[in-house]
Enzyme design. Structure first.
Site, short mmCIF file in Angstrom:
data_model
loop_
_atom_site.label_atom_id
_atom_site.label_comp_id
_atom_site.label_asym_id
_atom_site.label_seq_id
_atom_site.Cartn_x
_atom_site.Cartn_y
_atom_site.Cartn_z
N ARG A 181 0.84 -1.19 0.00
CA ARG A 181 0.00 0.00 0.00
C ARG A 181 0.87 1.25 0.00
O ARG A 181 2.04 1.21 0.38
CB ARG A 181 -0.91 0.01 1.23
CG ARG A 181 -1.87 -1.17 1.33
CD ARG A 181 -2.69 -1.07 2.62
NE ARG A 181 -3.66 -2.14 2.75
CZ ARG A 181 -3.42 -3.29 3.39
NH1 ARG A 181 -2.23 -3.48 3.97
NH2 ARG A 181 -4.34 -4.22 3.49
N LYS A 205 -2.60 -2.01 7.57
CA LYS A 205 -3.84 -1.54 8.18
C LYS A 205 -3.97 -2.06 9.61
O LYS A 205 -3.58 -3.17 9.92
CB LYS A 205 -5.04 -2.01 7.35
CG LYS A 205 -5.28 -1.20 6.10
CD LYS A 205 -6.62 -1.57 5.46
CE LYS A 205 -6.95 -0.64 4.30
NZ LYS A 205 -8.26 -0.97 3.68
N HIS A 277 -2.83 2.98 -6.15
CA HIS A 277 -3.41 1.74 -5.63
C HIS A 277 -3.57 0.70 -6.73
O HIS A 277 -3.57 -0.51 -6.45
CB HIS A 277 -4.76 2.03 -4.98
CG HIS A 277 -5.22 0.93 -4.06
ND1 HIS A 277 -4.58 0.64 -2.88
CD2 HIS A 277 -6.25 0.05 -4.17
CE1 HIS A 277 -5.20 -0.37 -2.29
NE2 HIS A 277 -6.21 -0.75 -3.05
N ARG A 280 -0.84 -1.75 -6.87
CA ARG A 280 -1.02 -2.87 -5.92
C ARG A 280 -1.86 -3.95 -6.58
O ARG A 280 -1.54 -5.14 -6.51
CB ARG A 280 -1.67 -2.35 -4.64
CG ARG A 280 -2.03 -3.42 -3.60
CD ARG A 280 -2.48 -2.70 -2.34
NE ARG A 280 -3.27 -3.53 -1.44
CZ ARG A 280 -2.73 -4.34 -0.52
NH1 ARG A 280 -1.43 -4.46 -0.42
NH2 ARG A 280 -3.51 -5.03 0.30
N HIS A 304 -4.12 -8.95 3.69
CA HIS A 304 -5.59 -8.94 3.75
C HIS A 304 -6.05 -9.72 4.98
O HIS A 304 -5.56 -10.82 5.25
CB HIS A 304 -6.19 -9.58 2.50
CG HIS A 304 -6.10 -8.73 1.29
ND1 HIS A 304 -6.19 -9.23 0.01
CD2 HIS A 304 -5.93 -7.38 1.14
CE1 HIS A 304 -6.07 -8.24 -0.87
NE2 HIS A 304 -5.92 -7.12 -0.19
N TYR A 313 -8.67 -11.18 -7.00
CA TYR A 313 -7.58 -11.34 -7.94
C TYR A 313 -7.61 -12.70 -8.63
O TYR A 313 -6.75 -12.99 -9.46
CB TYR A 313 -6.23 -11.15 -7.23
CG TYR A 313 -6.10 -9.79 -6.63
CD1 TYR A 313 -5.99 -8.65 -7.43
CD2 TYR A 313 -6.13 -9.60 -5.25
CE1 TYR A 313 -5.90 -7.39 -6.88
CE2 TYR A 313 -6.03 -8.34 -4.70
CZ TYR A 313 -5.92 -7.25 -5.52
OH TYR A 313 -5.83 -5.99 -4.97
#
Length: 333
Positions: A181, A205, A277, A280, A304, A313
Site C-alpha cells: 500500500r 492496516k 493503488h 497494488r 488482507h 484477484y
C-alpha cells in the site's frame, strides 16, 4: 487533523477507545470522526434541532452540544434515513455507505455495550449495503514492463526528477513487485530492511506488522537508490526514512502519487485511469496470473484480513475464457 473541540465529549471518548483499545490507524480514526460527525449533524436536523441551509446543507451544523440523551433516542429508522440522505444528496456509492454503516455500528456498540451510556443499541440489526463485485483495474504485463523501462531510463538533466531517478525507480519497482500500500511504502525505514535475508517489515492496516520478501529487482533498486540517497541535511524526524523528498524529509503520500503519475505519463499510460493503488492491484494480479501463486500466500503478502478480499484477484480475463472454450475436447468434433 481531528478538531476535538468540535466534538461532543462522548465522541472524543469513542475516538480514544478506538485508538488505544482497538488500535485503529490514524486514517481509520479520521474516517470514524468524519462519519459520526456527519451522522450527528443529520440527527440534529431530523430531530428538528437544526436547520438545513439551501447552499451549505448540514456543513455548518454544530454537534459539540449534542447530548447522550439525544443519542439514546436514535432508532434504526433514523440510521436508515441518514444512509438514504447520503445516497440521494451526495450520490454516495455502496462502498461509501458501507464504510459509514461500519463506523456507526462500532460507535453504537461502544456507546451501548462498552460504556453503557445508552440502554439500547439501534444499530444492532443494521445491515451493510450490498456491494456489487467489481474486478480490479490493473496494468497489463506489457504496460507494467513499459512503466519499469521508463522509470529506469536515463533522464535529461533538464527533467524535474533527474536527481531522483534511482529513488523513483525503487518506488515503482516495490509497488509492482510487492503489491504494498501507499502508506506502507511511505512508512518504510532503512532499519526495517534485512538485506541478508532480502526482506522488510511494513506496518499495514490496523497497525499490523508483516514481512515482505524482496526479489532481485527490489534489492537492486533499493541498493542503487541508497547510493544516491542524501547523506547530509536530512530533517531530524526523517533520518530513518528510506524514501526522502527533495526537502530531505520523509516523502509524502502526495509526492509519491505525483511521481507515479509522471512515470505513467512518460510511459504512455493514461495517469487518470490508474492510481497508485492500481499498482497494488497490478502486482497481485500478475503474481496470481503468471506466477501460480497460492491464494493464501497472496493473502499473506498483501496483508488482507479476509481471504474474500484476496479472491478478487482470482478473476479470469477474456483470453482465459476463450482458451477454456477452445480446449474443450469437443471443439473439433
Amino acid at each position: 487533523m481531528i478538531n476535538r473541540e468540535e466534538n461532543p465529549d462522548f465522541l472524543n471518548d469513542f475516538l480514544d477507545y478506538s485508538s488505544t483499545i482497538l488500535n485503529k490507524s490514524p486514517n481509520t480514526m479520521k474516517e470514524y470522526n468524519y462519519d459520526i460527525n456527519h451522522f450527528l449533524k443529520f440527527i440534529k436536523y431530523k430531530f428538528k434541532m437544526a436547520e438545513m441551509d439551501d447552499e451549505t446543507g448540514l456543513s455548518n451544523v454544530k454537534v459539540n452540544d449534542i447530548t447522550v440523551d439525544t443519542i439514546a433516542k436514535i432508532q434504526l429508522e433514523d440510521i436508515h434515513a441518514f444512509l438514504g440522505y447520503m445516497k440521494e444528496t451526495f450520490h454516495s456509492k455502496p462502498a461509501t455507505l458501507a464504510r459509514k454503516t461500519a463506523s456507526i455500528r462500532v460507535f453504537f456498540h461502544y456507546m451501548c455495550n462498552k460504556t453503557k451510556k445508552i440502554p439500547n443499541n439501534p444499530a444492532i440489526d443494521l445491515e451493510s449495503p450490498k456491494l456489487g463485485k467489481r474486478l480490479p483495474k490493473y496494468l497489463s504485463l506489457d504496460q507494467a514492463r513499459d512503466l519499469l523501462k521508463t522509470a529506469s531510463a536515463p533522464l535529461p538533466a533538464s527533467h524535474g526528477n533527474h536527481d531522483n531517478a534511482t529513488r523513483n525507480l525503487a518506488i515503482i519497482t516495490l509497488f509492482l513487485n510487492c503489491g504494498m500500500r501507499l502508506s506502507e511504502l511511505v512508512g518504510i525505514n532503512i532499519k526495517d530492511i534485512d538485506f541478508s535475508e532480502n526482506k522488510l517489515n511494513v506496518i499495514g492496516k490496523g497497525n499490523k506488522e508483516r514481512t515482505i520478501y524482496l526479489n532481485k529487482a527490489c534489492t537492486n533498486a533499493i541498493n542503487n537508490y541508497l547510493q544516491d540517497r542524501p547523506k547530509e541535511g536530512i530533517k531530524f524526524d526523517s533520518r530513518d526514512a528510506l524514501f526522502l523528498s527533495e526537502q530531505r524529509r520523509r516523502i509524502s503520500n502526495r509526492t509519491v502519487q505525483y511521481i507515479v503519475k509522471e512515470e505513467m505519463r512518460m510511459a504512455g499510460i493514461d495517469p487518470n485511469k490508474f492510481s497508485v493503488h492500481k499498482l497494488r492491484h497490478t502486482a497481485a494480479t500478475l503474481m496470481y496470473k503468471y506466477g501460480n501463486v497460492d491464494i493464501r500466500a497472496l493473502q499473506e503478502l498483501l496483508g488482507h484480513e479476509s481471504i474474500s478480499t484476496t479472491e478478487i484477484y482470482t478473476h479470469v480475463d477474456n483470453e482465459q475464457i476463450r482458451a477454456a472454450v477452445e480446449s474443450n475436447p469437443l471443439a473439433d468434433e
